[in-house]
Design an enzyme around this catalytic site. Structure first.
Site, PDB file in Angstrom:
ATOM      1  NE  ARG A 262      -3.874  -2.382   2.117  1.00 53.41           N
ATOM      2  CZ  ARG A 262      -5.022  -2.501   3.424  1.00 53.41           C
ATOM      3  NH1 ARG A 262      -4.675  -1.773   4.981  1.00 53.41           N
ATOM      4  NH2 ARG A 262      -5.439  -3.574   2.939  1.00 53.41           N
ATOM      5  NE  ARG A 277      -0.898   4.265   8.954  1.00 53.70           N
ATOM      6  CZ  ARG A 277      -3.093   4.051   8.947  1.00 53.70           C
ATOM      7  NH1 ARG A 277      -3.190   3.517   7.855  1.00 53.70           N
ATOM      8  NH2 ARG A 277      -2.908   4.521  10.022  1.00 53.70           N
ATOM      9  CD  GLU A 349      -8.323  -1.121  10.379  1.00 54.63           C
ATOM     10  OE1 GLU A 349      -8.462  -2.200   9.714  1.00 54.63           O
ATOM     11  OE2 GLU A 349      -8.214  -0.401  10.906  1.00 54.63           O
ATOM     12  CB  SER A 352     -11.463  -3.847   8.847  1.00 48.39           C
ATOM     13  OG  SER A 352     -11.226  -3.358   9.380  1.00 48.39           O
TER      14      SER A 352
END
Length: 430
Positions: A262, A277, A349, A352
């Site tokens: 990503r 991240r 998180e 999901s």
């Protein structure tokens, strides 16, 4: 992608659902484009009928020697043919514009999804486990003494730039052990089929699951035209792309451990320290393909599969339902699992789990034939992290840290670590 016929039949309900997403006035744009497109198609069909009639009359005029009528009709046929081509081109352009508009519109939230603008409006459903009471100030993962020798951000930056890391020694082995443990749990206990897929995909696959056209900047495109997958959701879901599947094969429950990529284009300045991240990371991804009746029950089942991983690792977590403003574009409902990170003193998180209804299936043209026959229907799709491996590594290290810089590791990882249950302050497994 949305069904234009359903929008025509009940535009008020469609507009109200989009309003809950914070989008207004799109329904009128859709219907205007659709009306213009249908008008061009109808006009072209009427003109085609006139051309066919005139073509027959041309022959009759020639047969009876009426030269003036023959020339008039021949000119009429030529003009009508030109007009039809123009109207068909206009209809094709309007169709493309309508498709592009529909492709960019998010899914419609279920009634049970709470309204809200952002993560502050998400609703907690339940909690599991109690955060540990430390008798020393807990550190973030990259600050723990035993972690530092095996988590090398400097070399990662030298090799690839910011937001990359090199894992070594005990840390690399724990990272690998976590992925193996998750895959085995999902296969042996949850009945998912292990699947290995490419990390390079065609553009149609990214369109199928909704990463394109709207979120292309968040992914990587090679000069050869392949896209690097942001998650194995793309490949697992697209295994039914363009297919008419046998209802007896549903549900299809798959799990894959893959590299993910990503660009994090929309997250500049967020979580820049540590490996929370990263541009390249690993995830164990779950995907289910179901029929229209089973989707919501499958969503609850998939949520439990993800929760079971955290419980086996003895990591405190909470399960929340995302509000309309925080939910991903492709989802009708999403459960997030947030794991406790003592170094940050907050839940973050780690998974999901989303139910997409037939939104992705329409983009993929993936259908099934109902039992007993009948008209094919679109499959329903679900996806969920089970779990993000790097974030699970962070949670294991932070929750297991000791005052001397060592880390106590979960018992369930012992078979994957050669019997080791601790990472020493020097970064050695024992």
């Amino acid at each position: 992608m949305h069904d234009i016929r359903a929008i025509r039949d009940n535009p008020e309900a469609f507009e109200q659902a989009l309003n809950r997403r914070g989008l207004h006035g799109l329904t009128s744009q859709i219907l205007s484009l659709d009306s213009d497109r249908r008008a061009r198609i109808s006009a072209a069909e009427n003109a085609q009928a006139e051309q066919n009639k005139a073509s027959k009359e041309v022959g009759a005029a020639k047969a009876r020697g009426d030269e003036a009528e023959f020339e008039r009709l021949r000119a009429l046929v030529a003009q009508t043919k030109s007009d039809i081509a123009t109207m068909q081109a206009e209809a094709a352009d309007l169709d493309a514009r309508l498709r592009d508009l529909l492709l960019g519109i998010p899914n419609l939230p279920l009634d049970r999804v709470p309204d809200g603008a952002d993560e502050d409006d998400n609703v907690e459903l339940r909690r599991w486990g109690n955060p540990r009471a430390f008798d020393f100030p807990p550190k973030e993962h990259f600050e723990i003494a035993g972690v530092r020798p095996g988590m090398d951000f400097e070399t990662g930056a030298k090799l690839s730039g910011s937001r990359f890391v090199v894992l070594k020694g005990g840390i690399a082995r724990i990272h690998r052990a976590l992925a193996q443990f998750m895959i085995d749990l999902h296969i042996d206990k949850h009945g998912l089929e292990e699947t290995w897929t490419p990390v390079l995909v065609l553009e149609d696959m990214m369109l199928g699951t909704g990463q394109l056209p709207k979120f292309g900047e968040d992914s990587y495109l090679t000069r050869e035209g392949y896209w690097l997958i942001p998650t194995a959701e793309v490949t697992l879901t697209n295994t039914v792309h363009g297919d008419l599947v046998d209802h007896a094969t549903l549900p299809r429950r798959m799990v894959a451990h893959s590299q993910c990529f990503r660009s994090e284009a929309g997250s500049a300045g967020r979580d820049t320290t540590g490996m929370l991240r990263q541009h390249q990371f690993e995830k164990v991804e779950m995907v289910s393909i179901t029929d229209a009746e089973s989707g919501l029950a499958e969503h609850d089942r998939m949520t439990r599969c993800a929760e079971a991983v955290l419980e086996a690792l003895e990591l405190p977590y909470r399960t929340i339902i995302l509000c309309t403003g925080d939910m991903g574009a492709g989802a009708r409902i999403t459960h997030d699992l947030e794991v406790w990170l003592p170094g940050q003193d907050r839940y973050r998180e780690i998974s999901s789990v989303s139910y997409c209804g037939d939104y992705q299936a329409r983009r993929m043209n993936a259908r099934y034939r109902p039992e007993g026959g009948g008209k094919p229907e679109f499959v329903h799709t679900l996806n969920g992290s089970g779990l993000a491996v790097g974030r699970t590594l962070i949670a294991v290290l932070e929750n297991g840290q000791q005052a001397d810089g060592s880390v106590v590791l979960p018992q369930v990882l012992r078979p994957y670590l050669g019997g080791a249950t601790r990472l020493s302050a020097e970064g050695v497994l024992s």
